[in-house]
Write a protein that holds these residues in place. Structure first.
Motif, short mmCIF file in Angstrom:
data_model
loop_
_atom_site.label_atom_id
_atom_site.label_comp_id
_atom_site.label_asym_id
_atom_site.label_seq_id
_atom_site.Cartn_x
_atom_site.Cartn_y
_atom_site.Cartn_z
N MET A 1 0.84 -1.18 0.00
CA MET A 1 0.00 0.00 0.00
C MET A 1 0.89 1.24 0.00
O MET A 1 1.81 1.35 0.79
N ARG A 2 0.60 2.16 -0.89
CA ARG A 2 1.38 3.40 -1.01
C ARG A 2 0.75 4.47 -0.11
O ARG A 2 -0.41 4.83 -0.28
N LYS A 3 1.54 4.98 0.82
CA LYS A 3 1.08 6.02 1.74
C LYS A 3 1.38 7.39 1.15
O LYS A 3 2.53 7.70 0.83
N ILE A 4 0.33 8.19 1.01
CA ILE A 4 0.43 9.52 0.41
C ILE A 4 0.08 10.56 1.48
O ILE A 4 -0.91 10.41 2.21
N LEU A 5 0.88 11.62 1.56
CA LEU A 5 0.59 12.74 2.45
C LEU A 5 0.16 13.93 1.62
O LEU A 5 0.85 14.32 0.67
N LEU A 6 -0.97 14.52 1.98
CA LEU A 6 -1.46 15.73 1.34
C LEU A 6 -1.31 16.91 2.30
O LEU A 6 -1.85 16.87 3.42
N VAL A 7 -0.60 17.91 1.87
CA VAL A 7 -0.33 19.10 2.68
C VAL A 7 -1.19 20.22 2.09
O VAL A 7 -0.92 20.71 1.00
N ILE A 8 -2.22 20.59 2.82
CA ILE A 8 -3.22 21.52 2.29
C ILE A 8 -2.91 22.97 2.70
O ILE A 8 -2.89 23.31 3.89
N ASP A 9 -2.61 23.81 1.72
CA ASP A 9 -2.59 25.27 1.84
C ASP A 9 -1.77 25.83 3.01
O ASP A 9 -2.22 26.77 3.69
N MET A 10 -0.57 25.34 3.20
CA MET A 10 0.30 25.86 4.27
C MET A 10 1.02 27.11 3.77
O MET A 10 2.23 27.17 3.67
N GLN A 11 0.21 28.13 3.48
CA GLN A 11 0.69 29.35 2.87
C GLN A 11 0.74 30.50 3.88
O GLN A 11 0.03 30.52 4.87
N ASN A 12 1.60 31.46 3.57
CA ASN A 12 1.81 32.58 4.47
C ASN A 12 0.52 33.30 4.85
O ASN A 12 0.33 33.66 6.01
N ASP A 13 -0.38 33.52 3.90
CA ASP A 13 -1.61 34.25 4.22
C ASP A 13 -2.48 33.52 5.23
O ASP A 13 -3.24 34.16 5.96
N PHE A 14 -2.39 32.20 5.29
CA PHE A 14 -3.19 31.44 6.25
C PHE A 14 -2.46 31.24 7.59
O PHE A 14 -3.06 30.78 8.56
N ILE A 27 1.08 25.10 14.34
CA ILE A 27 1.23 23.76 13.75
C ILE A 27 2.38 23.65 12.75
O ILE A 27 2.70 22.55 12.31
N VAL A 28 3.01 24.76 12.40
CA VAL A 28 4.03 24.74 11.34
C VAL A 28 5.12 23.70 11.60
O VAL A 28 5.45 22.90 10.74
N GLY A 29 5.67 23.68 12.79
CA GLY A 29 6.75 22.74 13.11
C GLY A 29 6.29 21.29 13.01
O GLY A 29 7.01 20.44 12.47
N ARG A 30 5.10 21.00 13.54
CA ARG A 30 4.57 19.62 13.47
C ARG A 30 4.33 19.20 12.03
O ARG A 30 4.59 18.06 11.64
N VAL A 31 3.82 20.12 11.21
CA VAL A 31 3.56 19.80 9.80
C VAL A 31 4.89 19.51 9.09
O VAL A 31 5.00 18.51 8.36
N ALA A 32 5.89 20.34 9.30
CA ALA A 32 7.20 20.11 8.66
C ALA A 32 7.77 18.76 9.10
O ALA A 32 8.33 18.02 8.28
N GLU A 33 7.62 18.44 10.37
CA GLU A 33 8.11 17.16 10.88
C GLU A 33 7.38 15.99 10.21
O GLU A 33 7.99 15.00 9.82
N GLU A 34 6.07 16.11 10.06
CA GLU A 34 5.29 15.04 9.43
C GLU A 34 5.68 14.88 7.96
O GLU A 34 5.80 13.75 7.47
N ILE A 35 5.92 15.98 7.25
CA ILE A 35 6.35 15.90 5.85
C ILE A 35 7.64 15.10 5.77
O ILE A 35 7.82 14.27 4.86
N GLY A 36 8.53 15.31 6.73
CA GLY A 36 9.82 14.61 6.74
C GLY A 36 9.72 13.11 6.91
O GLY A 36 10.69 12.39 6.65
N ARG A 37 8.57 12.61 7.30
CA ARG A 37 8.38 11.16 7.47
C ARG A 37 8.10 10.46 6.12
O ARG A 37 8.04 9.23 6.08
N TYR A 38 7.89 11.24 5.07
CA TYR A 38 7.54 10.70 3.75
C TYR A 38 8.63 11.04 2.75
O TYR A 38 9.30 12.06 2.86
N SER A 39 8.74 10.20 1.72
CA SER A 39 9.63 10.55 0.61
C SER A 39 8.91 11.61 -0.24
O SER A 39 7.67 11.60 -0.33
#
Length: 175
Positions: A1-14, A27-39
């Protein structure tokens, strides 16, 4: 099973701009950390993308706060998130839910069984819209949302969106 991470709209205005909130900043730090768990090949990010005519659109008339205008600093991904996303696919979307994203994932699902996790901003608008759209496009695909890697317009609307997703058989959990 291929695990996909979707990062929704982590933009400066939000995060710190026109529609920023302390909860989004938190949440910025936690999101960056979670992204790092995926290729990078298993991470897809979205960018809310509007034109200079935003206030003339239906969304702009109902949310009259100019934000995420393509090419502006507010449209850019937060620097920490942009660095974490190096090599990942980015999908620009003109509205809350992205049909282009759903179609891309539908094509990937023809090649592999997918397991999709969403995180990002705003829980109660774009995260819930994309989660429900993906559930409609891929009803048998497991879809998860990381509640502690999302933030809503308000804490109350964040909670309400999480409840809505749970009711629609989306797995809501913490990272």
């Amino acid at each position: 099973m291929r695990k996909i991470l979707l990062v929704i709209d982590m933009q400066n205005d939000f995060i710190s701009g026109a529609l920023g909130t302390p909860e989004a900043e938190a949440i910025v730090g936690r999101v960056a950390e979670e992204i790092g768990r995926y290729s990078p090949g298993n991470v897809i990010a979205t960018r809310d993308t509007h034109g200079a005519d935003y206030l003339k659109t239906q969304e702009g008339r109902n949310l009259p706060v100019v934000h995420c205008v393509q090419g502006t600093p507010g449209w850019e991904l937060h620097p920490q998130i942009a660095a974490a996303l190096a090599g990942s696919v980015i999908v620009d979307k003109p509205t809350f839910g992205s049909q282009k994203l759903a179609e891309l994932l539908s094509e990937l699902a023809k090649l592999d069984d997918l397991d999709i996790t969403l995180l990002g901003l705003c829980t109660d608008i774009c995260v819930v819209s994309n989660a429900l759209l993906l559930k409609a496009f891929l009803p048998e695909t497991p879809i998860h949302v990381l509640s502690d890697c999302c933030a809503g317009v308000t804490p109350e609307s964040h909670k309400a969106a999480l409840d809505t997703m749970r009711m629609c058989q989306i797995d809501v959990r913490e990272a």
